[in-house]
Design a protein around this motif. Structure first.
Motif, short mmCIF file in Angstrom:
data_model
loop_
_atom_site.label_atom_id
_atom_site.label_comp_id
_atom_site.label_asym_id
_atom_site.label_seq_id
_atom_site.Cartn_x
_atom_site.Cartn_y
_atom_site.Cartn_z
N PHE A 195 0.86 -1.17 0.00
CA PHE A 195 0.00 0.00 0.00
C PHE A 195 0.90 1.23 0.00
CE2 PHE A 195 -2.38 -3.44 1.81
CZ PHE A 195 -3.61 -3.32 1.21
N VAL A 196 0.74 2.07 -0.99
CA VAL A 196 1.60 3.24 -1.15
C VAL A 196 0.74 4.48 -1.15
CG1 VAL A 196 3.27 4.37 -2.65
CG2 VAL A 196 3.20 1.88 -2.54
N LYS A 197 1.11 5.43 -0.33
CA LYS A 197 0.39 6.69 -0.24
C LYS A 197 1.10 7.72 -1.10
CE LYS A 197 -0.18 10.42 3.06
NZ LYS A 197 -0.05 10.81 4.45
N LEU A 200 -8.29 5.14 -5.44
CA LEU A 200 -7.35 4.03 -5.27
C LEU A 200 -7.10 3.47 -6.65
CD1 LEU A 200 -8.93 2.10 -2.27
CD2 LEU A 200 -6.92 3.56 -2.23
N ALA A 201 -5.86 3.48 -7.08
CA ALA A 201 -5.48 2.84 -8.32
C ALA A 201 -4.99 1.45 -7.94
CB ALA A 201 -4.37 3.62 -9.02
N TYR A 244 -6.18 9.02 2.53
CA TYR A 244 -5.12 9.88 2.02
C TYR A 244 -4.27 9.19 0.97
CZ TYR A 244 -6.26 12.82 5.95
OH TYR A 244 -6.92 13.61 6.84
N TRP A 245 -4.32 7.90 0.91
CA TRP A 245 -3.47 7.21 -0.05
C TRP A 245 -4.30 6.81 -1.25
CZ3 TRP A 245 -5.05 2.06 0.12
CH2 TRP A 245 -5.74 1.70 1.27
#
Length: 102
Positions: free
Chosen positions: A18-20, A41-42, A95-96
């Protein structure tokens, strides 16, 4: 880390990264991923965007959706392994915008 749901997801779903990102501060990446609405969310699998979760409509239409609602949606996209019953943390905002499946 300032996002409680990201912490929960990181710990429970180690099969997924999971990358913000802050789309406003990363316009090149946001454009490349075709992110035009926040939050988005991509959902990326095998280096390609496979699906999107745009806004909160798919998560009950509210920004205080449960972790379980998010897990169910990500499981349908096959980016996490989930069979029900998880934590029921609530989130006030997301936020991500980027989920990467390896």
């Amino acid at each position: 880390m300032d996002n409680p749901i990201q912490e929960v997801m990181d710990k429970q779903h180690i099969e997924t990264r999971f990358v913000k990102i802050q789309a406003e501060k990363s316009p090149f990446l946001a454009e490349k991923l075709k992110i035009v609405v926040l939050p988005t969310l991509a959902l990326i699998k095998n280096t390609k965007v496979d699906d999107y979760v745009v806004g909160f409509n798919e998560l009950g239409g509210r920004d205080d959706f449960s972790t379980e609602d998010l897990e169910e949606r990500l499981a349908r996209a096959q980016v996490i392994h989930y069979e029900g019953e998880s934590s029921s943390h609530k989130v006030k905002s997301m936020y991500w915008e980027l989920v990467v499946k390896y």
